[in-house]
Write a protein that holds these residues in place. Structure first.
Motif, PDB file in Angstrom:
ATOM      1  N   MET A  22       0.845  -1.204   0.000  1.00 35.59           N
ATOM      2  CA  MET A  22       0.000   0.000   0.000  1.00 35.59           C
ATOM      3  C   MET A  22       0.878   1.251   0.000  1.00 35.59           C
ATOM      4  O   MET A  22       1.880   1.308   0.729  1.00 35.59           O
ATOM      5  N   ASN A  23       0.501   2.248  -0.785  1.00 35.10           N
ATOM      6  CA  ASN A  23       1.182   3.535  -0.763  1.00 35.10           C
ATOM      7  C   ASN A  23       1.148   4.087   0.659  1.00 35.10           C
ATOM      8  O   ASN A  23       0.109   4.131   1.315  1.00 35.10           O
ATOM      9  N   ILE A  24       2.297   4.538   1.136  1.00 36.30           N
ATOM     10  CA  ILE A  24       2.413   4.957   2.531  1.00 36.30           C
ATOM     11  C   ILE A  24       1.419   6.051   2.883  1.00 36.30           C
ATOM     12  O   ILE A  24       0.871   6.104   3.981  1.00 36.30           O
ATOM     13  N   TYR A  25       1.121   6.955   1.934  1.00 38.86           N
ATOM     14  CA  TYR A  25       0.223   8.068   2.224  1.00 38.86           C
ATOM     15  C   TYR A  25      -1.238   7.630   2.323  1.00 38.86           C
ATOM     16  O   TYR A  25      -2.067   8.382   2.825  1.00 38.86           O
ATOM     17  N   PHE A  26      -1.544   6.432   1.845  1.00 34.75           N
ATOM     18  CA  PHE A  26      -2.923   5.969   1.908  1.00 34.75           C
ATOM     19  C   PHE A  26      -3.161   5.055   3.101  1.00 34.75           C
ATOM     20  O   PHE A  26      -4.253   4.548   3.283  1.00 34.75           O
ATOM     21  N   GLN A  27      -2.122   4.852   3.917  1.00 34.02           N
ATOM     22  CA  GLN A  27      -2.352   4.188   5.183  1.00 34.02           C
ATOM     23  C   GLN A  27      -3.160   5.141   6.064  1.00 34.02           C
ATOM     24  O   GLN A  27      -2.893   6.341   6.112  1.00 34.02           O
ATOM     25  N   LYS A  28      -4.128   4.605   6.735  1.00 31.00           N
ATOM     26  CA  LYS A  28      -5.088   5.449   7.456  1.00 31.00           C
ATOM     27  C   LYS A  28      -4.403   6.448   8.381  1.00 31.00           C
ATOM     28  O   LYS A  28      -4.802   7.617   8.473  1.00 31.00           O
ATOM     29  N   SER A  29      -3.347   6.021   9.063  1.00 32.04           N
ATOM     30  CA  SER A  29      -2.707   6.885  10.052  1.00 32.04           C
ATOM     31  C   SER A  29      -1.884   8.002   9.420  1.00 32.04           C
ATOM     32  O   SER A  29      -1.459   8.926  10.115  1.00 32.04           O
ATOM     33  N   PHE A  30      -1.641   7.921   8.098  1.00 31.69           N
ATOM     34  CA  PHE A  30      -0.787   8.913   7.449  1.00 31.69           C
ATOM     35  C   PHE A  30      -1.532   9.791   6.437  1.00 31.69           C
ATOM     36  O   PHE A  30      -0.924  10.634   5.786  1.00 31.69           O
ATOM     37  N   GLN A  31      -2.844   9.604   6.294  1.00 31.98           N
ATOM     38  CA  GLN A  31      -3.594  10.396   5.321  1.00 31.98           C
ATOM     39  C   GLN A  31      -3.610  11.875   5.674  1.00 31.98           C
ATOM     40  O   GLN A  31      -3.722  12.732   4.812  1.00 31.98           O
ATOM     41  N   ARG A  32      -3.506  12.156   6.968  1.00 28.51           N
ATOM     42  CA  ARG A  32      -3.491  13.537   7.442  1.00 28.51           C
ATOM     43  C   ARG A  32      -2.104  13.826   7.993  1.00 28.51           C
ATOM     44  O   ARG A  32      -1.737  13.348   9.063  1.00 28.51           O
ATOM     45  N   GLY A  33      -1.331  14.612   7.246  1.00 26.36           N
ATOM     46  CA  GLY A  33       0.027  14.931   7.651  1.00 26.36           C
ATOM     47  C   GLY A  33       0.109  16.317   8.262  1.00 26.36           C
ATOM     48  O   GLY A  33      -0.712  17.195   7.981  1.00 26.36           O
ATOM     49  N   PHE A  34       1.129  16.515   9.091  1.00 27.02           N
ATOM     50  CA  PHE A  34       1.371  17.822   9.695  1.00 27.02           C
ATOM     51  C   PHE A  34       2.531  18.491   8.972  1.00 27.02           C
ATOM     52  O   PHE A  34       3.645  17.974   8.955  1.00 27.02           O
ATOM     53  N   GLY A  35       2.252  19.631   8.349  1.00 39.01           N
ATOM     54  CA  GLY A  35       3.290  20.388   7.662  1.00 39.01           C
ATOM     55  C   GLY A  35       4.017  21.302   8.626  1.00 39.01           C
ATOM     56  O   GLY A  35       3.411  21.850   9.554  1.00 39.01           O
ATOM     57  N   THR A  36       5.311  21.491   8.421  1.00 38.34           N
ATOM     58  CA  THR A  36       6.109  22.262   9.380  1.00 38.34           C
ATOM     59  C   THR A  36       6.505  23.649   8.889  1.00 38.34           C
ATOM     60  O   THR A  36       7.027  24.449   9.658  1.00 38.34           O
ATOM     61  N   TYR A  37       6.277  23.961   7.614  1.00 39.93           N
ATOM     62  CA  TYR A  37       6.638  25.279   7.106  1.00 39.93           C
ATOM     63  C   TYR A  37       5.646  26.320   7.601  1.00 39.93           C
ATOM     64  O   TYR A  37       4.438  26.077   7.580  1.00 39.93           O
ATOM     65  N   PRO A  38       6.105  27.497   8.070  1.00 40.80           N
ATOM     66  CA  PRO A  38       7.472  28.018   8.168  1.00 40.80           C
ATOM     67  C   PRO A  38       8.008  27.981   9.589  1.00 40.80           C
ATOM     68  O   PRO A  38       8.804  28.847   9.976  1.00 40.80           O
ATOM     69  N   LEU A  39       7.584  27.013  10.378  1.00 37.69           N
ATOM     70  CA  LEU A  39       7.886  27.003  11.806  1.00 37.69           C
ATOM     71  C   LEU A  39       9.329  26.611  12.090  1.00 37.69           C
ATOM     72  O   LEU A  39       9.938  25.819  11.368  1.00 37.69           O
ATOM     73  N   LYS A  40       9.858  27.154  13.182  1.00 36.00           N
ATOM     74  CA  LYS A  40      11.198  26.822  13.644  1.00 36.00           C
ATOM     75  C   LYS A  40      11.242  26.915  15.165  1.00 36.00           C
ATOM     76  O   LYS A  40      10.344  27.476  15.790  1.00 36.00           O
ATOM     77  N   GLY A  41      12.282  26.360  15.747  1.00 34.87           N
ATOM     78  CA  GLY A  41      12.544  26.537  17.174  1.00 34.87           C
ATOM     79  C   GLY A  41      11.431  26.070  18.076  1.00 34.87           C
ATOM     80  O   GLY A  41      10.750  25.074  17.821  1.00 34.87           O
ATOM     81  N   ASP A  42      11.221  26.819  19.161  1.00 34.10           N
ATOM     82  CA  ASP A  42      10.236  26.432  20.163  1.00 34.10           C
ATOM     83  C   ASP A  42       8.822  26.409  19.599  1.00 34.10           C
ATOM     84  O   ASP A  42       7.996  25.582  20.011  1.00 34.10           O
ATOM     85  N   GLU A  43       8.528  27.309  18.668  1.00 39.56           N
ATOM     86  CA  GLU A  43       7.201  27.330  18.068  1.00 39.56           C
ATOM     87  C   GLU A  43       6.927  26.024  17.341  1.00 39.56           C
ATOM     88  O   GLU A  43       5.832  25.448  17.445  1.00 39.56           O
ATOM     89  N   LEU A  44       7.913  25.528  16.620  1.00 39.01           N
ATOM     90  CA  LEU A  44       7.767  24.245  15.920  1.00 39.01           C
ATOM     91  C   LEU A  44       7.665  23.101  16.914  1.00 39.01           C
ATOM     92  O   LEU A  44       6.820  22.215  16.765  1.00 39.01           O
ATOM     93  N   ARG A  45       8.498  23.123  17.938  1.00 42.45           N
ATOM     94  CA  ARG A  45       8.464  22.042  18.933  1.00 42.45           C
ATOM     95  C   ARG A  45       7.097  21.944  19.592  1.00 42.45           C
ATOM     96  O   ARG A  45       6.532  20.855  19.729  1.00 42.45           O
ATOM     97  N   ARG A  46       6.541  23.097  19.979  1.00 35.09           N
ATOM     98  CA  ARG A  46       5.228  23.080  20.629  1.00 35.09           C
ATOM     99  C   ARG A  46       4.135  22.595  19.675  1.00 35.09           C
ATOM    100  O   ARG A  46       3.231  21.858  20.077  1.00 35.09           O
TER     101      ARG A  46
END
Length: 272
Positions: free
Chosen positions: A1-25
């Motif tokens: 199965m394509n990794i993105y179509f696994q139920k747990s991975f259909q909804r991804g968290f994007g990190t742009y443009p976060l950095k540092g403590d803001e990204l960690r939180r």
């Protein structure tokens, strides 16, 4: 199965443009509500912060899907693989789950970078490979160049932009689409239809827009720094938009709102 179509991975968290403590939180909040897929890139300058946060999140590495993307400046024989190795060190992992080419090369010749991508796969630096920001024509060409599966073409995809040509190319080539800019960086909130439909289902405007994407068969990435929004963006699997509501939203794709326009970056192609 394509990794993105696994139920747990259909909804991804994007990190742009976060950095540092803001990204960690933000990553801590995302992990808490159930996100297990995380998207970063060399271009974002936050791979090390992402790696640190994920290493400390308490979830086993085997349960995470980590995607990163190679900067187009590194599409050379001398820099491609070393740049990926640098990304792995920053992300504190021996292997990413998905490695993407972030943009087509500025000169338009896609074959060399695709072959470098395959080399990264063969060397075990990634479990799977794909592309980002490819046109339909590039998707067809890519399919003829590499004989390993391309697990995605990550593109701008939201209800204010008609991407039917890319969806057709995905069906034709077997290269699925995944979405970034899934709520058009807030532009959807200018359209009352999403809130109107949301009232019927007890959902927010953003949740309606994200659910529309999922029902198009497109896995998605979202980003927020607010825990309530991070949770809401994840909680979109407990309702189904009717065919009539899907069609009402479909009509908004004629708006033609596009965030990334030709000329905005050196690598932006002429879009379909």
């Amino acid at each position: 199965m394509n990794i993105y179509f696994q139920k747990s991975f259909q909804r991804g968290f994007g990190t742009y443009p976060l950095k540092g403590d803001e990204l960690r939180r933000a990553i801590e909040a995302a992990i808490d509500v159930g996100y297990r897929a995380f998207d970063t890139a060399q271009m974002y300058g936050n791979e090390a912060d992402t790696g640190e946060a994920l290493a400390e999140c308490g979830v086993p590495r085997s349960e995470l899907c980590i995607t990163t993307k190679v900067h187009p400046d590194n599409y050379t024989d001398e820099t491609f693989l070393p740049s990926v190795e640098t990304s792995l060190r920053a992300l504190k992992t021996d292997c990413v789950d998905v490695l993407l080419l972030h943009w087509p090369p500025a000169h338009g010749e896609i074959a060399p970078s695709l072959r470098m991508l395959r080399s990264a796969l063969e060397r075990g630096l990634t479990r799977s490979v794909g592309v980002s920001n490819y046109t339909a024509a590039m998707m067809r060409e890519a399919r003829s160049i590499v004989d390993v599966p391309l697990v995605t073409n990550q593109v701008e995809f939201h209800p204010l932009l008609n991407q039917e040509k890319l969806l057709a190319a995905a069906a034709e080539t077997g290269i699925p689409i995944t979405s970034y800019a899934s709520i058009a960086r807030g532009e959807i909130f200018k359209h009352g239809l999403f809130s109107e439909i949301g009232e019927t289902y007890g959902k927010s405007a953003a949740q309606v827009a994200l659910r529309w994407i999922i029902q198009k068969g497109v896995p998605l990435n979202t980003m927020s720094t607010k825990p309530a929004n991070i949770r809401a963006n994840f909680e979109i699997m407990d309702f189904t938009l009717s065919s009539i509501d899907m069609q009402r939203i479909d009509a908004l794709t004629a708006t033609g709102y596009r965030i990334i326009k030709p000329g905005q970056l050196p690598w932006v192609p002429e879009w379909d």
